[in-house]
Design a protein around this motif. Structure first.
Motif, short mmCIF file in Angstrom:
data_model
loop_
_atom_site.label_atom_id
_atom_site.label_comp_id
_atom_site.label_asym_id
_atom_site.label_seq_id
_atom_site.Cartn_x
_atom_site.Cartn_y
_atom_site.Cartn_z
N VAL A 192 0.83 -1.22 0.00
CA VAL A 192 0.00 0.00 0.00
C VAL A 192 0.85 1.25 0.00
O VAL A 192 0.61 2.20 -0.76
N SER A 193 1.89 1.30 0.83
CA SER A 193 2.68 2.52 0.99
C SER A 193 3.53 2.83 -0.23
O SER A 193 4.07 3.93 -0.34
N GLU A 194 3.64 1.88 -1.14
CA GLU A 194 4.44 2.10 -2.34
C GLU A 194 3.54 2.19 -3.58
O GLU A 194 3.81 1.62 -4.62
N GLU A 195 2.46 2.95 -3.41
CA GLU A 195 1.51 3.22 -4.49
C GLU A 195 0.97 1.93 -5.10
O GLU A 195 0.80 1.80 -6.31
N PHE A 196 0.68 0.98 -4.21
CA PHE A 196 0.09 -0.30 -4.62
C PHE A 196 0.95 -1.02 -5.66
O PHE A 196 0.45 -1.60 -6.61
N VAL A 197 2.25 -1.02 -5.43
CA VAL A 197 3.11 -1.83 -6.28
C VAL A 197 2.81 -3.30 -5.99
O VAL A 197 2.61 -3.70 -4.85
N ARG A 198 2.77 -4.11 -7.06
CA ARG A 198 2.48 -5.52 -6.87
C ARG A 198 3.66 -6.22 -6.21
O ARG A 198 4.79 -6.12 -6.67
N GLU A 199 3.37 -6.94 -5.14
CA GLU A 199 4.42 -7.69 -4.46
C GLU A 199 4.47 -9.13 -4.95
O GLU A 199 5.55 -9.66 -5.19
#
Length: 364
Positions: A133-140
């Motif tokens: 979430v904190s990374e602009e919803f980057v896919r993990e």
């Protein structure tokens, strides 16, 4: 498999507001009625496009998925809405599919899990994807993949259990036979670890927890017991108590049956009201303490159910009956208030100018 029968005659409640339709009990159909408690409705946010998943961040902000593929954050302090992710390029919003359920990891709420439909090489497929979430919803990572999809019956609800496992509802993807195939992920409730591995205590050595489901879309726990709501066809929507390994009948049976192979619902509804969620309430409206709620799409109301400690339905009520159109996700927020989303822009409703909305129910 031993057939469990929770169905009993209902204790009729006082009042004049009928639920409409009928509840199937063991051998009878009986409408139930009750008076509405006093409450007020607050519009938290509006002008959403088919809101589906809903969860609360640690700061009290709401995260809401929109079926076309966007995620909105709604600030707790001023209800201001901000788009925080646009996943439309990776989501296939076809019919009932798209960006659906949302759940934040209970121990690391910076991890957001979403249930989504996408276009795979073999065609429409559902999966669970984890984002930061904190990374602009980057896919993990892709947590779970290969769930059959179609333009209807995609399931889509995801939720973490009190012991930290991820539960996922899947529809039959318009092929009822898949619901009885324990090797298929369609027509099931799945239980996996937060990393997507099948839970070691699952009954069939795979991700399947229960099977024989048509299109379940609600999950909620009470004292360690898991309850689910499920869409029937034109009859027999269901509330089920889920137990590992049990067969809930679809497509062989709908509603209660005489077969020992199948587990009966604790309630079923004919004609369909289309239950779209599930939550237990522990908020400030005293008359509702401990009650089970779900939004209804075809029913166009918020449905309240009182379930006793023997898992028997003893009282029901239609709330907001016909006032806001199609209602989908009922959710108990971090402030203990009850929230519900409208779903009037999904192609089956009649949108009002402000639709779709997130509503909050508060005592007067």
């Amino acid at each position: 498999m031993k057939r469990r029968s929770y169905l009993r005659s209902l204790a009729a409640a006082a009042g004049t507001v009928g639920i409409g339709g009928c509840l199937r009990t063991a051998g009878s159909e009986q409408p139930t009625t009750t008076d509405e408690p006093r409450f007020r409705i607050e519009t938290v946010t509006m002008e959403l496009e088919v809101p589906w998943g809903l969860d609360a961040a640690p700061d009290g902000d709401l995260l809401v998925t929109e079926r076309p593929g966007r995620v909105q954050r709604v600030a707790r302090e001023n209800n201001r809405k901000e788009q925080v992710a646009d996943l439309t390029d990776e989501v296939a919003a076809r019919g009932e599919g798209g960006l659906l359920g949302l759940a934040l990891h209970p121990d690391d709420p910076d991890l957001a899990y979403t249930y989504q439909t996408y276009e795979a090489e073999e065609g429409l497929t559902n999966r669970v994807v984890r984002y930061r979430v904190s990374e602009e919803f980057v896919r993990e990572s892709v947590v779970l993949d290969g769930i059959p999809a179609a333009s209807i019956h995609d399931g889509g609800r995801i939720a973490f259990s009190p012991d930290g496992n991820l539960f996922v509802t899947t529809g039959d993807a318009s092929d009822g036979s898949l619901a009885q195939d324990r090797d298929s992920l369609a027509g099931k409730v799945l239980r996996v670890t937060p990393d997507g591995e099948p839970h070691p205590d699952n009954p069939f050595d795979n991700a399947v927890y229960t099977y024989g489901h048509r299109n379940p879309q609600g999950l909620a726990w009470r004292d360690g017991t898991l309850f689910a709501t499920e869409h029937g066809p034109s009859t027999d929507d269901e509330i089920n108590v889920l137990e590992a390994g049990n067969n809930y009948g679809w497509p062989d049976v709908m509603g209660p049956s005489d077969g020992d192979r199948f587990t009966d619902p604790i309630a079923s509804y004919t004609p369909t009201i289309a239950p779209g969620s599930a939550t237990f309430y522990d908020g400030p409206v005293e008359d509702w303490q401990g009650d089970f709620f779900f939004g209804t799409l075809a029913g166009t109301h918020l449905h309240r159910v009182r379930i006793n400690d023997r898992n028997e339905v003893v009282e029901q009520e239609r709330v907001l009956d016909g006032k806001y159109g199609r209602l989908r996700t009922a959710f108990t927020g971090p402030d203990d208030h009850l929230y519900v989303t409208t779903s009037n822009r999904d192609g089956r409703g009649t949108p009002a100018p402000q639709d779709d909305r997130v509503l909050r129910i508060q005592p007067v």
